[in-house]
Design a protein around this motif. Structure first.
Motif, PDB file in Angstrom:
ATOM      1  N   GLN A 415       0.845  -1.189   0.000  1.00 20.38           N
ATOM      2  CA  GLN A 415       0.000   0.000   0.000  1.00 20.38           C
ATOM      3  C   GLN A 415       0.887   1.249   0.000  1.00 20.38           C
ATOM      4  O   GLN A 415       1.974   1.250   0.582  1.00 20.38           O
ATOM      5  CB  GLN A 415      -0.914   0.034   1.229  1.00 20.38           C
ATOM      6  N   ALA A 416       0.401   2.283  -0.669  1.00 16.37           N
ATOM      7  CA  ALA A 416       1.188   3.513  -0.756  1.00 16.37           C
ATOM      8  C   ALA A 416       0.274   4.711  -0.974  1.00 16.37           C
ATOM      9  O   ALA A 416      -0.801   4.600  -1.575  1.00 16.37           O
ATOM     10  CB  ALA A 416       2.212   3.421  -1.881  1.00 16.37           C
ATOM     11  N   ILE A 417       0.740   5.853  -0.472  1.00 21.96           N
ATOM     12  CA  ILE A 417       0.113   7.144  -0.739  1.00 21.96           C
ATOM     13  C   ILE A 417       1.122   7.971  -1.526  1.00 21.96           C
ATOM     14  O   ILE A 417       2.291   8.058  -1.147  1.00 21.96           O
ATOM     15  CB  ILE A 417      -0.260   7.885   0.565  1.00 21.96           C
ATOM     16  N   ILE A 418       0.678   8.551  -2.634  1.00 17.29           N
ATOM     17  CA  ILE A 418       1.552   9.389  -3.458  1.00 17.29           C
ATOM     18  C   ILE A 418       1.019  10.816  -3.413  1.00 17.29           C
ATOM     19  O   ILE A 418      -0.089  11.091  -3.890  1.00 17.29           O
ATOM     20  CB  ILE A 418       1.628   8.874  -4.898  1.00 17.29           C
ATOM     21  N   LEU A 419       1.796  11.711  -2.832  1.00 14.88           N
ATOM     22  CA  LEU A 419       1.423  13.119  -2.703  1.00 14.88           C
ATOM     23  C   LEU A 419       2.028  13.902  -3.863  1.00 14.88           C
ATOM     24  O   LEU A 419       3.234  13.822  -4.123  1.00 14.88           O
ATOM     25  CB  LEU A 419       1.929  13.675  -1.376  1.00 14.88           C
ATOM     26  N   ILE A 420       1.186  14.685  -4.565  1.00 20.73           N
ATOM     27  CA  ILE A 420       1.638  15.570  -5.640  1.00 20.73           C
ATOM     28  C   ILE A 420       1.208  16.978  -5.276  1.00 20.73           C
ATOM     29  O   ILE A 420       0.012  17.287  -5.264  1.00 20.73           O
ATOM     30  CB  ILE A 420       1.048  15.149  -6.993  1.00 20.73           C
ATOM     31  N   SER A 421       2.169  17.830  -4.960  1.00 16.39           N
ATOM     32  CA  SER A 421       1.812  19.159  -4.442  1.00 16.39           C
ATOM     33  C   SER A 421       2.897  20.171  -4.768  1.00 16.39           C
ATOM     34  O   SER A 421       4.066  19.821  -4.959  1.00 16.39           O
ATOM     35  CB  SER A 421       1.596  19.086  -2.921  1.00 16.39           C
ATOM     36  N   GLU A 422       2.468  21.438  -4.811  1.00 19.96           N
ATOM     37  CA  GLU A 422       3.441  22.520  -4.994  1.00 19.96           C
ATOM     38  C   GLU A 422       4.283  22.689  -3.742  1.00 19.96           C
ATOM     39  O   GLU A 422       5.475  22.962  -3.801  1.00 19.96           O
ATOM     40  CB  GLU A 422       2.705  23.825  -5.302  1.00 19.96           C
ATOM     41  N   GLY A 423       3.661  22.547  -2.594  1.00 19.40           N
ATOM     42  CA  GLY A 423       4.361  22.721  -1.335  1.00 19.40           C
ATOM     43  C   GLY A 423       3.409  22.473  -0.181  1.00 19.40           C
ATOM     44  O   GLY A 423       2.404  21.765  -0.327  1.00 19.40           O
ATOM     45  N   ILE A 424       3.718  23.035   0.951  1.00 16.93           N
ATOM     46  CA  ILE A 424       2.907  22.825   2.153  1.00 16.93           C
ATOM     47  C   ILE A 424       2.349  24.170   2.599  1.00 16.93           C
ATOM     48  O   ILE A 424       3.102  25.080   2.972  1.00 16.93           O
ATOM     49  CB  ILE A 424       3.758  22.193   3.276  1.00 16.93           C
ATOM     50  N   ASP A 425       1.022  24.299   2.537  1.00 10.60           N
ATOM     51  CA  ASP A 425       0.364  25.561   2.888  1.00 10.60           C
ATOM     52  C   ASP A 425      -0.112  25.604   4.333  1.00 10.60           C
ATOM     53  O   ASP A 425      -0.352  26.681   4.875  1.00 10.60           O
ATOM     54  CB  ASP A 425      -0.839  25.794   1.968  1.00 10.60           C
ATOM     55  N   TYR A 426      -0.288  24.446   4.965  1.00 10.44           N
ATOM     56  CA  TYR A 426      -0.819  24.379   6.321  1.00 10.44           C
ATOM     57  C   TYR A 426       0.197  23.671   7.226  1.00 10.44           C
ATOM     58  O   TYR A 426       0.989  22.847   6.771  1.00 10.44           O
ATOM     59  CB  TYR A 426      -2.140  23.590   6.365  1.00 10.44           C
ATOM     60  N   ASP A 427       0.115  24.002   8.497  1.00  9.51           N
ATOM     61  CA  ASP A 427       0.897  23.246   9.475  1.00  9.51           C
ATOM     62  C   ASP A 427       0.320  21.834   9.577  1.00  9.51           C
ATOM     63  O   ASP A 427      -0.871  21.620   9.359  1.00  9.51           O
ATOM     64  CB  ASP A 427       0.847  23.912  10.848  1.00  9.51           C
ATOM     65  N   TYR A 428       1.146  20.880   9.899  1.00 12.38           N
ATOM     66  CA  TYR A 428       0.667  19.507  10.054  1.00 12.38           C
ATOM     67  C   TYR A 428       1.356  18.873  11.239  1.00 12.38           C
ATOM     68  O   TYR A 428       2.444  19.283  11.662  1.00 12.38           O
ATOM     69  CB  TYR A 428       0.937  18.703   8.780  1.00 12.38           C
ATOM     70  N   ARG A 429       0.722  17.883  11.804  1.00  7.63           N
ATOM     71  CA  ARG A 429       1.274  17.148  12.939  1.00  7.63           C
ATOM     72  C   ARG A 429       2.045  15.935  12.430  1.00  7.63           C
ATOM     73  O   ARG A 429       1.481  15.051  11.790  1.00  7.63           O
ATOM     74  CB  ARG A 429       0.148  16.687  13.863  1.00  7.63           C
ATOM     75  N   LYS A 430       3.333  15.912  12.746  1.00  7.60           N
ATOM     76  CA  LYS A 430       4.119  14.744  12.337  1.00  7.60           C
ATOM     77  C   LYS A 430       3.632  13.490  13.046  1.00  7.60           C
ATOM     78  O   LYS A 430       3.816  12.378  12.543  1.00  7.60           O
ATOM     79  CB  LYS A 430       5.599  14.973  12.642  1.00  7.60           C
ATOM     80  N   GLU A 431       3.000  13.702  14.206  1.00 11.79           N
ATOM     81  CA  GLU A 431       2.487  12.548  14.941  1.00 11.79           C
ATOM     82  C   GLU A 431       1.441  11.779  14.130  1.00 11.79           C
ATOM     83  O   GLU A 431       1.223  10.588  14.359  1.00 11.79           O
ATOM     84  CB  GLU A 431       1.872  12.998  16.269  1.00 11.79           C
ATOM     85  N   MET A 432       0.803  12.481  13.179  1.00  7.66           N
ATOM     86  CA  MET A 432      -0.200  11.814  12.345  1.00  7.66           C
ATOM     87  C   MET A 432       0.405  10.608  11.622  1.00  7.66           C
ATOM     88  O   MET A 432      -0.224   9.552  11.520  1.00  7.66           O
ATOM     89  CB  MET A 432      -0.755  12.810  11.317  1.00  7.66           C
ATOM     90  N   PHE A 433       1.619  10.757  11.154  1.00  7.67           N
ATOM     91  CA  PHE A 433       2.262   9.667  10.425  1.00  7.67           C
ATOM     92  C   PHE A 433       2.698   8.543  11.367  1.00  7.67           C
ATOM     93  O   PHE A 433       2.712   7.376  10.983  1.00  7.67           O
ATOM     94  CB  PHE A 433       3.459  10.199   9.638  1.00  7.67           C
ATOM     95  N   PHE A 434       3.037   8.906  12.606  1.00 11.55           N
ATOM     96  CA  PHE A 434       3.372   7.867  13.584  1.00 11.55           C
ATOM     97  C   PHE A 434       2.125   7.070  13.956  1.00 11.55           C
ATOM     98  O   PHE A 434       2.152   5.841  14.024  1.00 11.55           O
ATOM     99  CB  PHE A 434       3.986   8.506  14.838  1.00 11.55           C
ATOM    100  N   GLU A 435       1.031   7.788  14.172  1.00 12.53           N
ATOM    101  CA  GLU A 435      -0.206   7.120  14.605  1.00 12.53           C
ATOM    102  C   GLU A 435      -0.746   6.166  13.543  1.00 12.53           C
ATOM    103  O   GLU A 435      -1.206   5.069  13.852  1.00 12.53           O
ATOM    104  CB  GLU A 435      -1.271   8.176  14.938  1.00 12.53           C
TER     105      GLU A 435
END
Length: 818
Positions: A415-435
């Motif tokens: 399984q995989a998620i592929i992100l295609i984006s210009e950049g990062i517009d919002y703050d995000y929690r790195k903990e989301m990826f751990f959880e």
């Protein structure tokens, strides 16, 4: 059979009121008399021309030779023959894979720079294929010196566990083809490294000769290299890979010696080169020239396991113009790497997350050609707005993938998620990826492709990818996309490569691709269909304009732009000799300690005629047939599989489901399939060899001009990943004729002349009358050879009986007497 002639008598005048009933009845009686007389005369004429009475009389003795067919035994015999053929091809591709691993493991770590004087036969740069004796002799001498060097370099190599070529005696088989060199010492002549000034003579001139096995001009003494147009042929990784893989020519020729029916063999590297045997000059047709093996199913299925992929596509207000074009191209390139065993979905995100296709919300769907086309078509319909909140997109993707892991309704492998984006517009929690990922032992990977150039965004996106066992790439030019995007496949190959490093012998899974056509590109099929439809509509419009001009009595200017008759579609209008095939492939493990990814894929093409020639169609009888389907229910072989229309390869010719061709005799509308045929499909796909199934079906005849209703019996058996089925009509389908042992006339030329010189006789072009014949022989020549070699088979006996029984049919064949 009585001929029925219906005469339609059309009276154009209106019967006057004074016409009596008697006159009307007289007309009907006269028409009836004409119909009857014409019918009787036509019946008599047809009986005279066909001599049906004599035909029946000639075959009457066979009534004493009728026997009952045992379908299960018949099916098992066909399945066994096909399995043996498939196992032979699998053994050949295993040789290629294991020898590639052996060569790579023992390769010398010597760097080759782009400016080095190492050259090779590049399929795209060969410009002379003339078979000049002097050039052939020089090339053969060079090949012999190379083979001597390869043999000597492998004398004292260290062992490689679980590799057949670690056995020195087995390895020596590769060099036995050059019998005159056996037992000689390793005093090879110096290998001449051609300089750039000599390159035109050495590497642009490849002598080739026509070989009927390939239906191409080839050179079976060596392989050549194909490099995609977006890969530099002098790239360091390409040069080094081409050099260490040179000795694969030995195993290619060894395989061909063992199995002369083999066709194309190859080793494909993720670094962007494919070693292709035998050597050919590549086609210069625009789509063939852009051929990239790394997007073909035999490669993508072998280098990665089945995948669940969710693409998160940034559609914020800044993703316009060039950035949108880049993002769409990235998505299209990703879709090119997916196949029928993968599942996919695309979500766009801003301050909300929406599926690219509305009806595909909160789900994954099979990555078949129809669904992929739907995704491509919808890439142009979304609007850019607001800022991009990737957190919403990741949450949606994590939830969907977790749901499918728990329900087990998707690929259930990678399984995989592929992100295609210009950049990062919002703050995000790195903990989301751990959880969602790390704390759950990394059930999926995350890949991040950045279109913008902000270094801070690059740092964050790189962390997201690397912290989730993925890959980050920055793509700001169209030329960057293909190579950087394909890196995700190399990362996804790592779990497979770990299998090759286990202490025990690796468990290799052979990959058999779905139906495909040699080099044919699906982009070409899609383009041709669009051109075909556009031209058809143009002709309709032109006809309307012409009619309007005629109606208004106006003259159309001779140089009117709508009247142009030439277009770029024309060169594809003729009949093409498509080569239908499947491909068996294997991943090639990187066996060195520092190698975490696969080093390539080994493959061998298997034409469909290899399957068809093992099906005794003559025993299936009238209206009986055999078919083969894939694990997805798609047709590999079926008599009602129509792959072309107006000489154009249908874009989804290899995605035709068995449900589409086995049509029940019911009142249902098209594509509303009955339970009985759905049950048949389930049994075929699941390879559940239970009791046979009986269906009442509609069966087309005469190129779909007529339809008959028939009761048919279906028997099926597993052949590797495919399923073989035979279909027998009710009652007479279980009866066969045993012609018995008929004495053969001598000399053989009697039979040959009877067939070759008769006006009405020929032999079936696809039936196998001779097992020991040359590929380039005509069907009649093969029959002659079979008789001369005293081959015996049911088919030859049946052929001989028919010759005897109908020897009277051609009066010009007076020399044929029994």
């Amino acid at each position: 059979m009585k001929a029925i002639v219906i005469v339609f008598y059309l009276v154009s005048c209106v019967v006057a009121n004074k016409q009596t009933r008697k006159d009307y009845d007289r007309i009907l009686s006269l028409v009836s008399h004409w119909s009857k007389e014409i019918g009787e005369r036509l019946t008599s004429l047809s009986e005279t021309m066909t001599r049906i009475g004599q035909v029946q009389q000639s075959f009457d003795p066979l009534e004493d030779h009728l026997t009952k067919e045992k379908p299960e035994l018949f099916l098992n015999k066909i399945a066994t023959d096909i399995r043996i053929m498939m196992d032979t091809k699998a053994e050949a591709v295993l040789n290629v894979a294991e020898y590639a691993e052996f060569l790579s493991f023992h390769r010398k770590n010597e760097s080759l720079e782009p400016h080095s004087e190492y050259f090779y036969f590049n399929a795209d740069t060969i410009n002379d294929t003339s078979w000049e004796s002097e050039r052939v002799a020089d090339l053969d001498k060079e090949i012999r010196k190379n083979e001597c060097r390869w043999a000597c370099n492998q004398i004292n190599v260290t062992q490689l566990p679980h590799n057949i070529f670690s056995n020195t005696s087995f390895r020596q088989h590769l060099f036995e083809l050059r019998k005159h060199e056996k037992g000689t010492s390793c005093q090879c002549e110096d290998i001449k490294h051609w300089k750039l000034s000599e390159m035109n003579y050495t590497y642009l001139h490849l002598p080739t000769i026509y070989d009927p096995r390939y239906q191409e001009q080839v050179n079976t003494n060596l392989s050549m290299v194909k490099v995609p147009i977006n890969v530099w042929e002098r790239d360091k990784d390409v040069l080094e890979g081409v050099r260490w893989s040179e000795a694969l020519d030995l195993v290619f020729k060894y395989n061909l010696e063992k199995d002369p029916s083999l066709t194309w063999q190859y080793f494909a590297s993720p670094h962007g080169f494919m070693r292709h045997y035998p050597a050919i000059q590549w086609s210069d047709e625009q789509y063939n020239k852009t051929y990239d093996f790394r997007t073909r199913t035999w490669y993508t299925e072998a280098i990665t396991s089945p995948k669940d992929i969710i693409v998160l596509l940034d559609r914020s207000g800044s993703m316009k113009g060039t950035r949108r074009a880049l993002s769409q191209q990235i998505v299209n390139q990703i879709l090119d790497t997916l196949n029928d065993n993968d599942f996919v979905n695309i979500y766009t995100f801003t301050n909300t997350t929406e599926p690219l296709v509305d009806c595909f919300n909160d789900t994954l769907f099979q990555a078949n050609e129809e669904n992929l086309r739907l995704l491509r078509e919808n890439l142009n319909v979304y609007d850019e707005a607001y800022s991009a909140n990737m957190v919403l997109g990741f949450k949606k993707a994590f939830d969907i993938l977790e749901n499918f892991r728990q329900t087990g309704t998707s690929a259930r492998c990678n399984q995989a998620i592929i992100l295609i984006s210009e950049g990062i517009d919002y703050d995000y929690r790195k903990e989301m990826f751990f959880e969602h990922n790390k704390d759950r032992d990394f059930p999926l990977r995350v890949f991040a492709f950045q279109i913008g150039q902000d270094p801070n965004d690059a740092k964050e996106m790189e962390w997201i990818a690397c912290a989730n066992m993925g890959y980050w790439g920055n793509m700001t030019h169209m030329g960057d996309i293909r190579e950087k995007m394909l890196s995700y496949l190399n990362v996804m190959s790592r779990p497979i490569n770990y299998n090759g490093k286990t202490p025990n012998k690796p468990n290799r899974n052979y990959i058999w691709s779905y139906l495909h056509v040699d080099l044919a590109d699906r982009r070409l099929s899609n383009w041709l269909w669009k051109k075909f439809e556009g031209i058809r509509q143009r002709e309709v419009f032109l006809e309307h304009i012409r009619n309007e001009m005629i109606r208004k009595k106006k003259n159309m200017p001779p140089n009117y732009v709508l009247l142009q008759t030439h277009h770029d579609y024309e060169k594809y209008e003729g009949k093409s000799a498509y080569k239908y095939m499947t491909t068996v492939s294997l991943p090639v493990y990187g066996r060195r300690e520092d190698e975490t990814e696969l080093i390539g894929v080994a493959g061998i093409d298997v034409p469909l005629y290899n399957f068809k020639e093992r099906i005794p169609h003559y025993r299936l009888g009238v209206n009986g047939y055999a078919f083969v389907v894939t694990n997805n229910g798609y047709i590999l072989i079926h008599p009602e599989h129509r792959t072309e229309f107006e000489n154009i390869l249908k874009p989804t010719f290899n995605r035709v489901d068995i449900l589409e061709v086995e049509v029940l005799d019911d009142e249902r509308e098209p594509r509303l399939f009955g339970d009985a045929v759905i049950k048949l499909r389930e049994l075929l796909v699941n390879q559940n060899e239970t009791m046979p199934i009986t269906l009442n079906v509609k069966f087309p005849l005469n190129d779909m001009k007529r339809v008959i209703l028939s009761r048919r019996h279906y028997y099926y058996s597993k052949i590797g990943p495919f399923t073989l089925g035979i279909v027998l009509p009710d009652k007479y389908g279980f009866t066969k004729v045993d012609a018995g042992n008929i004495p053969r006339p001598s000399p053989v030329e009697k039979i040959y002349n009877a067939i070759n010189n008769s006006t009405f006789w020929t032999v079936h072009p696809e039936w196998v009358y001779c097992q020991k014949c040359k590929v380039d022989q005509t069907p009649v020549e093969k029959v002659k050879t079979a008789f001369s070699k005293n081959e015996k088979s049911e088919l030859l006996n049946a052929l001989f009986h028919d010759l005897v029984a109908t020897s009277w049919f051609d009066s010009t064949n007076s020399s044929f007497k029994m």
